[in-house]
Design a protein around this motif. Structure first.
Motif, PDB file in Angstrom:
ATOM      1  N   ASP A 270     -95.050 -19.936  79.460  1.00 32.67           N
ATOM      2  CA  ASP A 270     -95.709 -18.932  80.309  1.00 32.67           C
ATOM      3  C   ASP A 270     -96.888 -18.300  79.562  1.00 32.67           C
ATOM      4  O   ASP A 270     -97.967 -18.101  80.118  1.00 32.67           O
ATOM      5  CB  ASP A 270     -94.726 -17.817  80.699  1.00 32.67           C
ATOM      6  CG  ASP A 270     -93.566 -18.338  81.523  1.00 32.67           C
ATOM      7  OD1 ASP A 270     -93.833 -19.125  82.450  1.00 32.67           O
ATOM      8  OD2 ASP A 270     -92.416 -17.972  81.238  1.00 32.67           O
ATOM      9  N   PRO A 307     -89.515 -17.882  93.301  1.00 32.07           N
ATOM     10  CA  PRO A 307     -88.774 -18.787  92.399  1.00 32.07           C
ATOM     11  C   PRO A 307     -88.453 -18.114  91.058  1.00 32.07           C
ATOM     12  O   PRO A 307     -89.102 -17.136  90.684  1.00 32.07           O
ATOM     13  CB  PRO A 307     -89.754 -19.954  92.185  1.00 32.07           C
ATOM     14  CG  PRO A 307     -90.741 -19.851  93.292  1.00 32.07           C
ATOM     15  CD  PRO A 307     -90.830 -18.407  93.661  1.00 32.07           C
ATOM     16  N   LYS A 309     -88.769 -19.621  88.210  1.00 30.21           N
ATOM     17  CA  LYS A 309     -89.674 -20.148  87.182  1.00 30.21           C
ATOM     18  C   LYS A 309     -90.873 -20.802  87.874  1.00 30.21           C
ATOM     19  O   LYS A 309     -90.897 -20.909  89.111  1.00 30.21           O
ATOM     20  CB  LYS A 309     -88.951 -21.165  86.279  1.00 30.21           C
ATOM     21  CG  LYS A 309     -88.347 -22.330  87.013  1.00 30.21           C
ATOM     22  CD  LYS A 309     -87.592 -23.227  86.054  1.00 30.21           C
ATOM     23  CE  LYS A 309     -87.015 -24.404  86.844  1.00 30.21           C
ATOM     24  NZ  LYS A 309     -86.257 -25.322  86.076  1.00 30.21           N
ATOM     25  N   GLY A 310     -91.846 -21.257  87.067  1.00 25.49           N
ATOM     26  CA  GLY A 310     -92.984 -21.971  87.649  1.00 25.49           C
ATOM     27  C   GLY A 310     -94.284 -21.204  87.539  1.00 25.49           C
ATOM     28  O   GLY A 310     -95.361 -21.780  87.666  1.00 25.49           O
ATOM     29  N   HIS A 311     -94.197 -19.859  87.317  1.00 24.70           N
ATOM     30  CA  HIS A 311     -95.420 -19.070  87.147  1.00 24.70           C
ATOM     31  C   HIS A 311     -95.028 -17.746  86.481  1.00 24.70           C
ATOM     32  O   HIS A 311     -94.003 -17.155  86.827  1.00 24.70           O
ATOM     33  CB  HIS A 311     -96.073 -18.798  88.515  1.00 24.70           C
ATOM     34  CG  HIS A 311     -97.509 -18.375  88.387  1.00 24.70           C
ATOM     35  ND1 HIS A 311     -97.888 -17.150  87.885  1.00 24.70           N
ATOM     36  CD2 HIS A 311     -98.659 -19.024  88.685  1.00 24.70           C
ATOM     37  CE1 HIS A 311     -99.206 -17.060  87.892  1.00 24.70           C
ATOM     38  NE2 HIS A 311     -99.709 -18.196  88.360  1.00 24.70           N
TER      39      HIS A 311
END
Ligand code: SF4
Length: 362
Positions: A270, A307, A309-311
């Motif tokens: 991140d 979500p 996770k992912g950003h």
């Protein structure tokens, strides 16, 4: 309410003037309202009592200026400098100037005006769409610190949202027309302006119904003495949500104490993502996510739209309880079931970005 009328008399310039109350009242006394003259109260802001104190004390509140004329009337050009000078001499008072002649703002403006006197609020009157579009464009470009709009007498539905979206207007007041033969004012128009204010987080005040009020298609003739109380009874005034610095700090203290919220941390990937994109880009992503996933009134998958996770923004949303409307209500007292205002979206973005910045610094 303190009123200072440095001059009296006016000329009609737009549809809102048709049943002008100054003309109506003067007619009762056989007075010609089109004759503009300086009043004996011209020096009122500087007038002193026998004990040497100003007659108008700072605790007296706002001073409504030029209520039987227009402050920017051409006939008053020769007196306006002196009026401005008195306003400058009383920074302890708040002068409120309501005008239909905002295009004449620069006429006889004092040389030291700069970006505006702090003790002056200018209110631009817009009775219909044409006048709103004509006057507000000018109004927003002027150096004025305190700006408000009044839609009175409101003659039709008026869309001012793009002007409110500039963030330069602090309050909008609406009202109908009084007098013997008032033009109708529809409650739907009032509510429509209110909705625009709510969406743009601008204060809204429903001042009075006017003498001919339409609600749900039915016409009500309302006596002058009830017009204000009836508006109050509608209970639709709106005060924007403001978030103070201390509330902000208190929120982060509470989040720290939550085992679940404080378990979220930015991971190495991140941090690398933020580094590669830059913090401005991350904030821009954040704004988009909030507008699309959190701001709408109806969210079919509320509670699952963010979500895990992912950003980095998703992680920050869980850490700050801005991940769904349920959490937003529980932690931030922002109610679900309605669209988030622009100011509320700004607030959510600020909270998220504050958390991300604090993580980067660790
Ligand atoms: S500008 Fe105001 S005071 Fe002047 S005529 Fe119009 S409504 Fe009356």
């Amino acid at each position: 309410m303190n009123i200072w009328n440095p001059w009296h008399g006016c000329s009609k310039i737009s549809p809102g003037c048709k049943n002008c109350y100054v003309y109506r009242r003067d007619a009762m006394y056989g007075k010609d309202s089109s004759v503009v003259s300086k009043t004996k109260n011209f020096n009122f802001p500087l007038a002193k009592a026998r004990n040497g104190d100003y007659k108008l004390q700072s605790c007296d509140g706002k001073v409504y200026t030029c209520m039987t004329s227009d402050f920017f009337l051409p006939e008053a050009d020769c007196w306006r400098r002196e009026a401005w000078s008195m306003i400058r001499e009383r920074p302890d008072l708040e002068f409120v100037i309501i005008t239909k002649r905002i295009e004449r703002f620069y006429e006889e403006l004092p040389l030291d005006w700069g970006q505006g006197y702090k003790n002056v609020t200018i209110i631009c009157t817009c009775e219909n769409q044409e006048m709103a579009d004509k006057r507000l464009k000018i109004f927003l470009e002027l150096p004025i610190i305190n700006r408000e709009i009044i839609e009175e007498p409101m003659l039709e539905k008026i869309n001012i949202e793009k002007y409110l979206a500039t963030g330069k207007i602090s309050c909008v007041t609406c009202g109908g027309e009084s007098g013997d033969n008032p033009r109708p004012c529809d409650y739907g128009w009032i509510l429509d302006t209110r909705e625009q204010c709510v969406r743009q987080n601008v204060s809204f005040h429903f001042k009075q119904t006017g003498g001919k009020f339409i609600k749900d298609g039915k016409v009500y003739l309302i006596d002058r003495k009830y017009q204000q109380t009836q508006a109050e009874r509608a209970g639709i005034d709106f005060t924007p949500v403001k978030f103070s610095e201390s509330e902000f700090q208190e929120l982060f203290e509470r989040l720290k104490k939550s085992e679940f919220r404080s378990s979220f941390k930015l991971k190495q990937r991140d941090r690398e993502y933020i580094e590669s994109k830059g913090i401005e880009k991350i904030e821009s992503h954040c704004r988009d996510f909030i507008r699309e996933r959190l701001a709408p009134k109806d969210i079919s998958n509320d509670g699952k739209q963010t979500p895990m996770k992912g950003h980095p923004v998703f992680i920050a949303q869980h850490a700050t309880a801005t991940c769904c409307r349920g959490c937003l209500y529980k932690w931030h007292r922002i109610a679900p079931g309605r669209e988030l205002t622009a100011c509320e979206q700004d607030y959510v973005v600020s909270v998220i970005m504050e958390w991300i910045r604090s993580q980067i610094e660790q």
